[in-house]
Design a protein around this motif. Structure first.
Motif, mmCIF file in Angstrom:
data_model
loop_
_atom_site.group_PDB
_atom_site.id
_atom_site.type_symbol
_atom_site.label_atom_id
_atom_site.label_comp_id
_atom_site.label_asym_id
_atom_site.label_seq_id
_atom_site.Cartn_x
_atom_site.Cartn_y
_atom_site.Cartn_z
ATOM 1 N N SER A 1 0.848 -1.200 0.000
ATOM 2 C CA SER A 1 0.000 0.000 0.000
ATOM 3 C C SER A 1 0.881 1.247 0.000
ATOM 4 O O SER A 1 0.439 2.322 -0.396
ATOM 5 C CB SER A 1 -1.003 -0.001 1.158
ATOM 6 N N ASN B 1 1.961 7.940 0.637
ATOM 7 C CA ASN B 1 1.213 8.912 -0.156
ATOM 8 C C ASN B 1 1.597 10.323 0.289
ATOM 9 O O ASN B 1 1.690 10.590 1.498
ATOM 10 C CB ASN B 1 -0.287 8.632 0.076
ATOM 11 N N GLU C 1 0.086 13.251 0.277
ATOM 12 C CA GLU C 1 -0.882 14.008 1.094
ATOM 13 C C GLU C 1 -0.912 13.525 2.538
ATOM 14 O O GLU C 1 -0.860 14.317 3.475
ATOM 15 C CB GLU C 1 -2.274 13.822 0.503
ATOM 16 N N ASP C 2 -0.992 12.180 2.695
ATOM 17 C CA ASP C 2 -0.962 11.572 4.052
ATOM 18 C C ASP C 2 0.249 12.071 4.817
ATOM 19 O O ASP C 2 0.173 12.460 5.969
ATOM 20 C CB ASP C 2 -0.697 10.058 3.957
ATOM 21 N N THR D 1 1.244 4.491 -8.115
ATOM 22 C CA THR D 1 -0.022 3.913 -8.573
ATOM 23 C C THR D 1 -0.990 5.013 -9.009
ATOM 24 O O THR D 1 -0.760 6.193 -8.753
ATOM 25 C CB THR D 1 -0.691 3.098 -7.427
ATOM 26 N N GLU D 2 -2.113 4.579 -9.616
ATOM 27 C CA GLU D 2 -3.098 5.566 -10.095
ATOM 28 C C GLU D 2 -3.683 6.381 -8.952
ATOM 29 O O GLU D 2 -4.086 7.526 -9.141
ATOM 30 C CB GLU D 2 -4.229 4.847 -10.839
ATOM 31 N N ASP D 3 -3.758 5.779 -7.768
ATOM 32 C CA ASP D 3 -4.281 6.553 -6.635
ATOM 33 C C ASP D 3 -3.152 7.242 -5.852
ATOM 34 O O ASP D 3 -3.277 7.499 -4.649
ATOM 35 C CB ASP D 3 -5.181 5.702 -5.721
ATOM 36 N N ASN D 4 -2.059 7.535 -6.564
ATOM 37 C CA ASN D 4 -0.971 8.356 -6.005
ATOM 38 C C ASN D 4 -0.262 7.775 -4.794
ATOM 39 O O ASN D 4 0.057 8.480 -3.848
ATOM 40 C CB ASN D 4 -1.493 9.753 -5.630
ATOM 41 N N ARG D 5 -0.064 6.490 -4.818
ATOM 42 C CA ARG D 5 0.695 5.875 -3.726
ATOM 43 C C ARG D 5 1.999 5.323 -4.305
ATOM 44 O O ARG D 5 2.003 4.680 -5.356
ATOM 45 C CB ARG D 5 -0.090 4.739 -3.058
#
Ligand code: SF4
Length: 397
Positions: A328, A331, A333-334, A362-366
C-alpha cells in the motif's frame, strides 16, 4: 502501569500474547522462548498473563480490540486450556469486536483434533502453522521437531476443525539449499492450499547455535538468496497470491490484519515476556525473562524493560520504513498532513528509483517498491531518511 491513559474515542487495538514455550529450541531461533514443559512455570505464566490482562484492560477503556495474536514460542505446545483461559480473560476485560481476527501460531508436532476443536469453539479463527521446509533432513538440521508429513496431516486437521484462514510459514536460504530445491519446496507446499504464506530468508542471529557454525553451514550466498526471493514472488503470483508486504502473501484479500497494524502504525498491546506495545504515543517492551515477568506481575513491580516516547519526526521516519515494506506504500498528502514535512525531497528520490525499476506510483498516487526494489529497500529507505532529516517543517498545508 502508569503509562496507559484514558481515551474518549473508540480506537482499533491489537493484542499480542507472547507464549514463551517450545518443545525444543531451533538452531537459528532468536525469539525469547524456553525449551521446556514445566507445569509449574506454565501455570505461573498463565496466572501472570491473566492478571496483566485484567489490570491493563481496566486502564485502557474506549478501545475496540479487532485483532488478537498468540505468538511465541509455540502456543500450540502450551496447550488449548491455557490459551482458552487467556482469551476468556481478554473478552472479560476488553471490548472485543465480534469479527475480530484471532490467530494462534502452531507447530505440526503439537496439533491435535482436540486442541483445534476446542480453540475453534472459543473463537480462534486463524492458524499460522510453522512448516519452514518440505525436506525432512533439512528440518532435522534446523532442529525443527517435526516432519513434512506431520505438517500435511496438521493442515488436514486444521481444515476439518473448520478454520478457513490458514497461514503457512516457510524459510529460504537454508543450509545447502539450491534455487531449484526452493522452487520445488514452494510448489510442494502450495498443494496444501493455504490462504496466506509468510516466507522469510534465514538470518544468522548472534547467540544462536547456527551463528557459531555458520562458516560450515553452506549457506547460499546473497545473490542466490536474491534469486530465491524473486523466484518465490513469481511462483506465488502464478498461484493467485498477492504480495502485500516484503515477506507476506495472501489470497482473497486475507492479509494478516494483526501484522498490518505493525506496518501501518496501528496501536497494539503486548502481554508476556519480551512482548512489545505501541500504545497512546509510547512504545514499550516487556522484560525478556518469564521468571521476571511472573515475579513483576505478582509483586506489582517493574516488568517494562524499555519505554520510548516517539517524537513526531521519528514517527515520520517510521512511516517511511514500515509503510514501504507494504504494497500500500506511501502517499504525499498523508505524509504532509500527518507530519507537516514536505514530500517533494522524497519524491525526487522515488522518481529516480522509478526510472530504475525499483519503485512505482499507482493511479491513486501511492508510491510503493517493486519486488526488485524490496531487495534493496534498506538503501532506498536510508536515502529517503537522509532527505527527510534535512527537510524543514512546512509552514502551512
Ligand atoms: S519453534 Fe519457533 S519459537 Fe520455538 S525455537 Fe523454533 S523458531 Fe523459535
Amino acid at each position: 502501569m502508569p503509562i496507559l491513559t484514558k481515551r474518549q474515542n473508540k480506537t482499533p487495538l491489537g493484542l499480542y500474547i507472547h507464549v514463551p514455550f517450545c518443545r525444543s529450541k531451533c538452531q537459528y531461533c532468536d525469539f525469547y522462548s524456553l525449551a521446556c514443559k514445566e507445569d509449574k512455570l506454565m501455570d505461573g505464566y498463565l496466572e501472570a498473563v491473566c492478571d496483566h490482562v485484567k489490570e491493563t484492560g481496566a486502564l485502557a477503556p474506549g478501545y475496540k480490540v479487532d485483532t488478537i495474536y498468540f505468538g511465541g514460542g509455540t502456543p500450540s505446545f502450551f496447550g488449548a486450556d491455557g490459551m482458552a483461559t487467556i482469551l476468556t480473560t481478554i473478552r472479560r476485560n476488553f471490548d472485543v469486536d465480534n469479527n475480530a481476527e484471532i490467530t494462534f501460531e502452531a507447530n505440526p508436532d503439537s496439533i491435535s483434533d482436540k486442541l483445534l476443536h476446542r480453540l475453534r469453539a472459543e473463537g480462534f479463527n486463524r492458524v499460522s502453522l510453522g512448516i519452514q521446509s518440505d525436506d525432512d533432513e533439512m528440518l532435522k538440521k534446523l532442529g525443527r521437531p517435526h516432519t513434512f508429513a506431520q505438517a500435511a496431516t496438521a493442515v488436514q486437521r486444521i481444515r476439518k476443525a473448520g478454520y478457513k484462514n490458514l497461514s503457512l510459514d516457510l524459510m529460504y536460504g537454508l543450509p545447502g539449499q539450491t534455487l531449484r530445491a526452493w522452487q520445488d519446496t514452494l510448489e510442494h507446499v502450495l498443494t496444501l492450499n493455504p490462504e496466506h504464506i509468510s516466507c522469510y530468508g534465514l538470518k544468522v542471529e548472534e547467540g544462536t547455535p547456527l551463528y557459531d557454525y555458520q562458516d560450515y553451514a553452506k549457506l547460499p550466498d546473497d545473490d542466490t538468496q536474491a534469486d530465491m526471493y524473486l523466484a518465490m514472488i513469481e511462483i506465488l503470483k502464478g498461484h493467485g497470491f498477492r504480495q502485500y508486504e516484503i515477506s507476506n502473501f495472501a489470497r482473497k484479500g486475507l492479509y494478516s490484519k494483526h501484522n498490518m497494524k505493525y506496518w501501518t502504525g496501528g496501536e497494539y498491546l503486548g502481554f508476556g515476556p519480551s512482548a512489545s506495545s505501541d500504545f497512546a504515543g509510547k512504545r514499550f517492551t516487556l522484560c525478556r525473562s518469564v521468571h521476571d515477568y511472573i515475579n513483576g506481575i505478582k509483586k506489582k513491580g517493574q516488568i517494562i524493560d524499555e519505554v520510548q516516547e516517539i517524537p513526531p519526526r521519528e514517527r515520520a521516519g517510521e512511516y517511511l520504513m514500515l509503510r514501504l515494506r507494504t504494497f500500500s506504500g506511501i502517499n504525499a498528502e498523508d505524509y504532509e498532513r500527518n507530519f507537516l514535512l514536505p514530500f517533494a525531497p522524497l519524491e525526487d528520490i522515488l522518481e529516480h528509483n522509478r526510472n530504475l525499476g525499483y519503485a512505482v506510483l499507482t493511479e491513486d498516487n501511492r508510491w510503493h517498491l517493486t519486488p526488485k526494489g524490496f531487495l534493496i529497500s534498506n538503501s532506498i529507505i536510508s536515502d529517503l531518511l537522509v532527505a527527510q532529516d534535512k527537510s524543514e517543517p512546512l509552514k502551512r498545508l
